[in-house]
Write an enzyme that holds these catalytic residues in place. Structure first.
Site, PDB file in Angstrom:
ATOM      1  N   THR A  81       2.668  -7.852   9.006  1.00  0.00           N
ATOM      2  CA  THR A  81       1.449  -8.295   8.305  1.00  0.00           C
ATOM      3  C   THR A  81       1.420  -9.807   8.055  1.00  0.00           C
ATOM      4  O   THR A  81       0.506 -10.285   7.390  1.00  0.00           O
ATOM      5  CB  THR A  81       1.318  -7.573   6.945  1.00  0.00           C
ATOM      6  OG1 THR A  81       2.512  -7.802   6.201  1.00  0.00           O
ATOM      7  CG2 THR A  81       1.082  -6.092   7.108  1.00  0.00           C
ATOM      8  N   ASP A 140      13.051   2.039  12.193  1.00  0.00           N
ATOM      9  CA  ASP A 140      12.638   0.690  12.581  1.00  0.00           C
ATOM     10  C   ASP A 140      11.597   0.798  13.698  1.00  0.00           C
ATOM     11  O   ASP A 140      11.860   1.413  14.735  1.00  0.00           O
ATOM     12  CB  ASP A 140      13.867  -0.108  13.053  1.00  0.00           C
ATOM     13  CG  ASP A 140      13.537  -1.575  13.250  1.00  0.00           C
ATOM     14  OD1 ASP A 140      12.390  -1.888  13.650  1.00  0.00           O
ATOM     15  OD2 ASP A 140      14.405  -2.408  12.999  1.00  0.00           O
ATOM     16  N   LEU A 157       0.827  -1.208   0.000  1.00  0.00           N
ATOM     17  CA  LEU A 157       0.000   0.000   0.000  1.00  0.00           C
ATOM     18  C   LEU A 157       0.863   1.261   0.000  1.00  0.00           C
ATOM     19  O   LEU A 157       0.571   2.230  -0.716  1.00  0.00           O
ATOM     20  CB  LEU A 157      -0.938  -0.012   1.217  1.00  0.00           C
ATOM     21  CG  LEU A 157      -1.884   1.163   1.339  1.00  0.00           C
ATOM     22  CD1 LEU A 157      -2.764   1.310   0.092  1.00  0.00           C
ATOM     23  CD2 LEU A 157      -2.761   1.020   2.586  1.00  0.00           C
ATOM     24  N   TYR A 181      -1.974 -11.326  15.196  1.00  0.00           N
ATOM     25  CA  TYR A 181      -1.961 -10.186  14.268  1.00  0.00           C
ATOM     26  C   TYR A 181      -3.150  -9.261  14.541  1.00  0.00           C
ATOM     27  O   TYR A 181      -2.988  -8.053  14.733  1.00  0.00           O
ATOM     28  CB  TYR A 181      -1.985 -10.693  12.818  1.00  0.00           C
ATOM     29  CG  TYR A 181      -2.240  -9.612  11.792  1.00  0.00           C
ATOM     30  CD1 TYR A 181      -1.263  -8.659  11.504  1.00  0.00           C
ATOM     31  CD2 TYR A 181      -3.468  -9.541  11.113  1.00  0.00           C
ATOM     32  CE1 TYR A 181      -1.506  -7.658  10.556  1.00  0.00           C
ATOM     33  CE2 TYR A 181      -3.711  -8.555  10.179  1.00  0.00           C
ATOM     34  CZ  TYR A 181      -2.735  -7.613   9.894  1.00  0.00           C
ATOM     35  OH  TYR A 181      -2.977  -6.636   8.974  1.00  0.00           O
ATOM     36  N   ASP A 190      -9.530  -5.870   8.861  1.00  0.00           N
ATOM     37  CA  ASP A 190     -10.726  -6.672   9.146  1.00  0.00           C
ATOM     38  C   ASP A 190     -10.435  -7.755  10.190  1.00  0.00           C
ATOM     39  O   ASP A 190     -11.365  -8.283  10.806  1.00  0.00           O
ATOM     40  CB  ASP A 190     -11.231  -7.332   7.857  1.00  0.00           C
ATOM     41  CG  ASP A 190     -10.174  -8.203   7.181  1.00  0.00           C
ATOM     42  OD1 ASP A 190      -8.986  -7.827   7.221  1.00  0.00           O
ATOM     43  OD2 ASP A 190     -10.529  -9.244   6.610  1.00  0.00           O
TER      44      ASP A 190
HETATM   45  N1  LIG Z   1      -2.128  -7.087   3.352  1.00  0.00           N
HETATM   46  C1  LIG Z   1      -3.408  -7.171   3.668  1.00  0.00           C
HETATM   47  O1  LIG Z   1      -4.145  -8.029   3.161  1.00  0.00           O
HETATM   48  C2  LIG Z   1      -4.006  -6.202   4.658  1.00  0.00           C
HETATM   49  C3  LIG Z   1      -5.350  -6.373   5.031  1.00  0.00           C
HETATM   50  C4  LIG Z   1      -5.919  -5.478   5.933  1.00  0.00           C
HETATM   51  C5  LIG Z   1      -5.172  -4.441   6.444  1.00  0.00           C
HETATM   52  N2  LIG Z   1      -3.860  -4.315   6.095  1.00  0.00           N
HETATM   53  C6  LIG Z   1      -3.095  -3.227   6.703  1.00  0.00           C
HETATM   54  O2  LIG Z   1      -2.723  -2.305   5.697  1.00  0.00           O
HETATM   55  C7  LIG Z   1      -1.446  -1.746   5.990  1.00  0.00           C
HETATM   56  C8  LIG Z   1      -0.532  -1.920   4.793  1.00  0.00           C
HETATM   57  O3  LIG Z   1      -0.434  -3.314   4.498  1.00  0.00           O
HETATM   58  P1  LIG Z   1       0.434  -3.853   3.274  1.00  0.00           P
HETATM   59  O4  LIG Z   1      -0.318  -4.993   2.677  1.00  0.00           O
HETATM   60  O5  LIG Z   1       0.884  -2.710   2.412  1.00  0.00           O
HETATM   61  O6  LIG Z   1       1.676  -4.452   4.082  1.00  0.00           O
HETATM   62  P2  LIG Z   1       3.093  -4.939   3.538  1.00  0.00           P
HETATM   63  O7  LIG Z   1       3.153  -4.945   2.059  1.00  0.00           O
HETATM   64  O8  LIG Z   1       3.404  -6.183   4.297  1.00  0.00           O
HETATM   65  O9  LIG Z   1       4.051  -3.771   4.037  1.00  0.00           O
HETATM   66  C9  LIG Z   1       4.326  -3.626   5.386  1.00  0.00           C
HETATM   67  C10 LIG Z   1       5.392  -2.570   5.521  1.00  0.00           C
HETATM   68  O10 LIG Z   1       5.768  -2.499   6.907  1.00  0.00           O
HETATM   69  C11 LIG Z   1       7.174  -2.471   6.961  1.00  0.00           C
HETATM   70  N3  LIG Z   1       7.701  -2.983   8.211  1.00  0.00           N
HETATM   71  C12 LIG Z   1       7.641  -4.257   8.686  1.00  0.00           C
HETATM   72  N4  LIG Z   1       8.330  -4.336   9.830  1.00  0.00           N
HETATM   73  C13 LIG Z   1       8.834  -3.096  10.084  1.00  0.00           C
HETATM   74  C14 LIG Z   1       9.650  -2.555  11.102  1.00  0.00           C
HETATM   75  N5  LIG Z   1      10.105  -3.288  12.118  1.00  0.00           N
HETATM   76  N6  LIG Z   1       9.972  -1.233  11.025  1.00  0.00           N
HETATM   77  C15 LIG Z   1       9.544  -0.471  10.001  1.00  0.00           C
HETATM   78  N7  LIG Z   1       8.780  -0.931   8.995  1.00  0.00           N
HETATM   79  C16 LIG Z   1       8.438  -2.242   9.040  1.00  0.00           C
HETATM   80  C17 LIG Z   1       7.621  -3.328   5.802  1.00  0.00           C
HETATM   81  O11 LIG Z   1       8.968  -3.065   5.522  1.00  0.00           O
HETATM   82  P3  LIG Z   1       9.940  -4.244   4.964  1.00  0.00           P
HETATM   83  O12 LIG Z   1       9.507  -4.443   3.555  1.00  0.00           O
HETATM   84  O13 LIG Z   1      11.300  -3.657   5.098  1.00  0.00           O
HETATM   85  O14 LIG Z   1       9.700  -5.419   5.863  1.00  0.00           O
HETATM   86  C18 LIG Z   1       6.667  -2.872   4.717  1.00  0.00           C
HETATM   87  O15 LIG Z   1       7.118  -1.695   4.106  1.00  0.00           O
HETATM   88  C19 LIG Z   1      -0.975  -2.415   7.283  1.00  0.00           C
HETATM   89  O16 LIG Z   1      -1.310  -1.618   8.375  1.00  0.00           O
HETATM   90  C20 LIG Z   1      -1.800  -3.691   7.344  1.00  0.00           C
HETATM   91  O17 LIG Z   1      -1.979  -4.136   8.682  1.00  0.00           O
HETATM   92  C21 LIG Z   1      -3.270  -5.156   5.205  1.00  0.00           C
END
Ligand SMILES: NC(=O)c1ccc[n+]([C@@H]2O[C@H](COP(=O)([O-])OP(=O)(O)OC[C@H]3O[C@@H](n4cnc5c(N)ncnc54)[C@H](OP(=O)(O)O)[C@@H]3O)[C@@H](O)[C@H]2O)c1
Length: 287
Positions: free
Chosen positions: A62, A36, A12, A125, A102
């Site tokens: 995630t 971090d 995202l 989670y 969700d």
């Molecule tokens: N994916 C889904 O299906 C889903 C569904 C509902 C809600 N959401 C929410 O939507 C948001 C975005 O999700 P997304 O799918 O874009 O997630 P994503 O692709 O997994 O990206 C997560 C991001 O968080 C970073 N991150 C992880 N550990 C970290 C740390 N210790 N310090 C700093 N950054 C860190 C990751 O960096 P690295 O790449 O360096 O690890 C990555 O840039 C999140 O809040 C998630 O909970 C996601």
């Protein structure tokens, strides 16, 4: 506006930075290297130093199954890191948009979840994200929280990309058909977030694409649409299976459709159906 996006290299976050720049905002993509989330003091300092008008917190642990075996890390990032981001934003009087999920619901309802429905997460989670929301709101009562679900996009790892890979390698696939939700494209989520931010919104909103599907329905649609677009597809059969036949470390909500009444009114434009946006996403990946 100056907008700092944490998780700036995630699914995202990447799309959001691209779209923010496209509509004239200055986007700063923060990655784990910049801040971090397990280092709360450094995180607070590096976010506060930017004095962005808005911080959009897309960073999260995630990996739903992995979170079950590393709960300390999941809570450090999703709860304590979120709180530290809120404290940093509060220190200079900025605004915060925090992403949630969700998975804070247990999926026992049979009608879409409203923003006011009681959370009851099934796993680490979901619990860490729910506690993250509460931590953010305790520090910043005017925070904007947007819960979304089943995210896919051209950047990063997701179900669509997994299905495309497996469909190119295998003759047959088994996909669970008893978990219902709504696939949501990062392009539509990012556009909705930017609109809410520009409206200076606060409080909690649910956003997904329109429509509902099981993972099986979604897989069949991915394969059909990808085949029509000329992706290499080998698979001949997709079999619906129950979740009990595909055990995972984390329990998942059986029904996690989010009610979008509130955000539809705020956006003032139709939200695309998930299948329409799936095709848009596949066109971005088209070979
Ligand atoms: N994916 C889904 O299906 C889903 C569904 C509902 C809600 N959401 C929410 O939507 C948001 C975005 O999700 P997304 O799918 O874009 O997630 P994503 O692709 O997994 O990206 C997560 C991001 O968080 C970073 N991150 C992880 N550990 C970290 C740390 N210790 N310090 C700093 N950054 C860190 C990751 O960096 P690295 O790449 O360096 O690890 C990555 O840039 C999140 O809040 C998630 O909970 C996601």
């Amino acid at each position: 506006m100056k907008v700092l996006v944490t998780g700036g290299d995630g699914q995202l976050g990447t799309e959001l930075c691209r779209r923010l720049e496209a509509v004239g905002h200055a986007a700063i993509a923060f990655t784990q290297k910049d801040a971090d989330f397990t280092q709360a003091d450094l995180l607070r300092a590096s976010i506060a130093a930017q004095r962005a008008d808005w911080v959009i917190n897309c960073a999260a642990h995630t990996q739903v199954d992995k979170a079950e075996s590393e709960p300390e890390l999941a809570f450090a990032i999703n709860r304590d890191g979120a709180r530290a981001v809120a404290e940093a934003v509060a220190s200079y009087g900025g605004r915060l948009l925090h992403l949630s999920t969700d998975f804070i619901f247990d999926g026992t309802q049979s009608h879409p979840y409203r923003e006011t429905d009681a959370p009851h997460p099934l796993g680490v989670y979901g619990q860490s994200k729910w506690e993250g929301e509460q931590a953010v709101c305790a520090v910043l009562p005017d925070a904007l929280i947007v819960r979304t679900a089943w995210v896919h996009g051209a950047h990063g790892h997701n179900f669509v990309k997994t299905m495309l890979r497996l469909a190119a390698e295998r003759d047959e696939l088994n996909v669970v058909d008893d978990q219902i939700g709504t696939p949501s494209w990062t392009g539509d989520i990012a556009a909705a977030l930017i609109t809410l931010m520009e409206q200076n919104a606060q409080g909690c909103y649910h956003f997904t694409n329109e429509g509902v599907a099981s993972w099986y329905d979604f897989a069949v649609a991915i394969i059909d649409e990808a085949r029509a677009l000329g992706f290499p597809i080998k698979v001949q059969r997709v079999n619906p299976i129950p979740s009990s036949a595909y055990p995972t470390p984390a329990r998942r909500p059986a029904y996690s459709v989010l009610d979008k009444t509130k955000i539809r009114a705020a956006l003032g434009r139709p939200i695309p159906h998930w299948r329409e946006s799936l095709v848009t996403m596949l066109r971005e990946l088209q070979p």
